[in-house]
Design an enzyme around this catalytic site. Structure first.
Site, PDB file in Angstrom:
ATOM      1  N   HIS A  52      -6.231   0.020 -42.242  1.00 36.06           N
ATOM      2  CA  HIS A  52      -6.161  -1.259 -41.519  1.00 36.06           C
ATOM      3  C   HIS A  52      -7.242  -2.212 -42.045  1.00 36.06           C
ATOM      4  O   HIS A  52      -6.971  -3.392 -42.303  1.00 36.06           O
ATOM      5  CB  HIS A  52      -6.346  -0.977 -40.020  1.00 36.06           C
ATOM      6  CG  HIS A  52      -6.320  -2.181 -39.145  1.00 36.06           C
ATOM      7  ND1 HIS A  52      -5.282  -2.462 -38.276  1.00 36.06           N
ATOM      8  CD2 HIS A  52      -7.212  -3.201 -39.009  1.00 36.06           C
ATOM      9  CE1 HIS A  52      -5.547  -3.609 -37.657  1.00 36.06           C
ATOM     10  NE2 HIS A  52      -6.714  -4.070 -38.074  1.00 36.06           N
ATOM     11  N   GLU A  53      -8.467  -1.676 -42.228  1.00 38.14           N
ATOM     12  CA  GLU A  53      -9.570  -2.520 -42.698  1.00 38.14           C
ATOM     13  C   GLU A  53      -9.392  -2.890 -44.181  1.00 38.14           C
ATOM     14  O   GLU A  53      -9.703  -4.018 -44.585  1.00 38.14           O
ATOM     15  CB  GLU A  53     -10.923  -1.848 -42.458  1.00 38.14           C
ATOM     16  CG  GLU A  53     -11.219  -1.481 -41.003  1.00 38.14           C
ATOM     17  CD  GLU A  53     -10.953  -2.599 -40.008  1.00 38.14           C
ATOM     18  OE1 GLU A  53     -11.145  -3.778 -40.350  1.00 38.14           O
ATOM     19  OE2 GLU A  53     -10.533  -2.293 -38.875  1.00 38.14           O
TER      20      GLU A  53
ATOM     21  N   HIS B 275      -7.220  -5.832 -44.360  1.00 33.83           N
ATOM     22  CA  HIS B 275      -7.907  -7.096 -44.055  1.00 33.83           C
ATOM     23  C   HIS B 275      -8.514  -7.706 -45.318  1.00 33.83           C
ATOM     24  O   HIS B 275      -8.545  -8.923 -45.467  1.00 33.83           O
ATOM     25  CB  HIS B 275      -9.030  -6.867 -43.041  1.00 33.83           C
ATOM     26  CG  HIS B 275      -8.587  -6.935 -41.606  1.00 33.83           C
ATOM     27  ND1 HIS B 275      -8.004  -8.055 -41.065  1.00 33.83           N
ATOM     28  CD2 HIS B 275      -8.665  -6.038 -40.599  1.00 33.83           C
ATOM     29  CE1 HIS B 275      -7.730  -7.832 -39.781  1.00 33.83           C
ATOM     30  NE2 HIS B 275      -8.123  -6.624 -39.472  1.00 33.83           N
TER      31      HIS B 275
ATOM     32  N   GLY C 198     -13.103  -0.838 -35.738  1.00 32.19           N
ATOM     33  CA  GLY C 198     -13.298  -1.307 -37.103  1.00 32.19           C
ATOM     34  C   GLY C 198     -13.364  -2.819 -37.144  1.00 32.19           C
ATOM     35  O   GLY C 198     -12.820  -3.493 -36.263  1.00 32.19           O
TER      36      GLY C 198
ATOM     37  N   CYS D 272      -5.427  -5.032 -33.280  1.00 32.63           N
ATOM     38  CA  CYS D 272      -6.427  -5.661 -34.146  1.00 32.63           C
ATOM     39  C   CYS D 272      -7.207  -6.687 -33.326  1.00 32.63           C
ATOM     40  O   CYS D 272      -6.616  -7.420 -32.533  1.00 32.63           O
ATOM     41  CB  CYS D 272      -5.716  -6.358 -35.308  1.00 32.63           C
ATOM     42  SG  CYS D 272      -6.830  -7.238 -36.416  1.00 32.63           S
ATOM     43  N   LEU D 273      -8.518  -6.739 -33.533  1.00 38.47           N
ATOM     44  CA  LEU D 273      -9.349  -7.700 -32.799  1.00 38.47           C
ATOM     45  C   LEU D 273      -8.965  -9.137 -33.131  1.00 38.47           C
ATOM     46  O   LEU D 273      -9.249 -10.045 -32.349  1.00 38.47           O
ATOM     47  CB  LEU D 273     -10.835  -7.462 -33.104  1.00 38.47           C
ATOM     48  CG  LEU D 273     -11.397  -6.110 -32.638  1.00 38.47           C
ATOM     49  CD1 LEU D 273     -12.821  -5.938 -33.132  1.00 38.47           C
ATOM     50  CD2 LEU D 273     -11.339  -5.990 -31.120  1.00 38.47           C
TER      51      LEU D 273
ATOM     52  N   GLN E  49     -12.839 -11.071 -40.880  1.00 38.93           N
ATOM     53  CA  GLN E  49     -12.625 -11.323 -39.448  1.00 38.93           C
ATOM     54  C   GLN E  49     -13.764 -12.121 -38.814  1.00 38.93           C
ATOM     55  O   GLN E  49     -13.580 -12.717 -37.752  1.00 38.93           O
ATOM     56  CB  GLN E  49     -12.454  -9.998 -38.694  1.00 38.93           C
ATOM     57  CG  GLN E  49     -11.159  -9.285 -39.031  1.00 38.93           C
ATOM     58  CD  GLN E  49     -11.020  -8.023 -38.226  1.00 38.93           C
ATOM     59  OE1 GLN E  49     -11.555  -6.982 -38.593  1.00 38.93           O
ATOM     60  NE2 GLN E  49     -10.319  -8.098 -37.098  1.00 38.93           N
TER      61      GLN E  49
HETATM   62 NI    NI Z   1      -7.865  -5.692 -37.622  1.00 39.50          NI
END
Ligand code: NI
Length: 169
Positions: A134-135, A138, A45, A92-93, A50
């Site tokens: 999670h998204e 963000h 995701g 998380c990225l 991000q």
């Molecule tokens: Ni993330």
């Protein structure tokens, strides 16, 4: 085009994102770039903040590109329903190298627009439910680290600060 992914500490990741007003060519390009960036990472995701765009939009694919039918583009998403509970490891990225167990509802229903601007509603359980939440987080400036309590959260934040000071973050 693959876009650089911002990391924890970048102010844009910690702020609420704005509603997408219209599906312009720039938004379509952003969606394409986000999908490419997510697959390249690789991740399941990616939310627009991000990649430095403070808009309410995310992409999710729990198959990481193996099954084209699983790619979901969500614009201006809202929760319709949430229930149950799951406890799983999450990463998380934007927080590379760290993961932690996060408590989340086990099933969610969200609605929003697809990449063509058409209304859509999606239900997710298990990993997909986790990815959706999670998204969604963000888009409100919340990272999984913010959902941890006490010592675990302090430990990660302290390590990130140390790496930042050393120029390694
Ligand atoms: Ni993330």
């Amino acid at each position: 085009m693959i876009r650089p992914i911002l990391k924890h500490g970048d102010q844009l990741l910690h702020e609420r994102a704005a509603i997408v007003g219209a599906i312009t060519p720039e938004i379509s390009q952003l969606v394409d770039d986000m999908v490419e960036t997510m697959y390249a990472a690789p991740g399941i995701g990616l939310a627009a903040p991000q990649v430095g765009v403070a808009l309410r939009l995310f992409v999710v694919d729990v198959s990481v590109g193996r099954d084209a039918n699983q790619l979901i583009v969500m614009i201006n998403p809202e929760f319709v329903d949430r229930d149950g509970m799951q406890l799983e490891e999450e990463g998380c990225l934007s927080v590379p190298g760290f993961n932690a167990t996060v408590v989340r509802p086990s099933r969610v229903v969200i609605k929003g627009l697809d990449r063509a601007g058409e209304p859509q509603q999606r239900e997710g359980t298990g990993l997909l439910a986790r990815a959706f939440q999670h998204e969604m987080d963000h888009l409100d400036g919340t990272l999984f680290v913010d959902r941890l309590r006490g010592i675990k959260r302090d430990l990660i934040v302290r390590k990130i600060k140390k790496m930042t000071r050393a120029g390694k973050w």
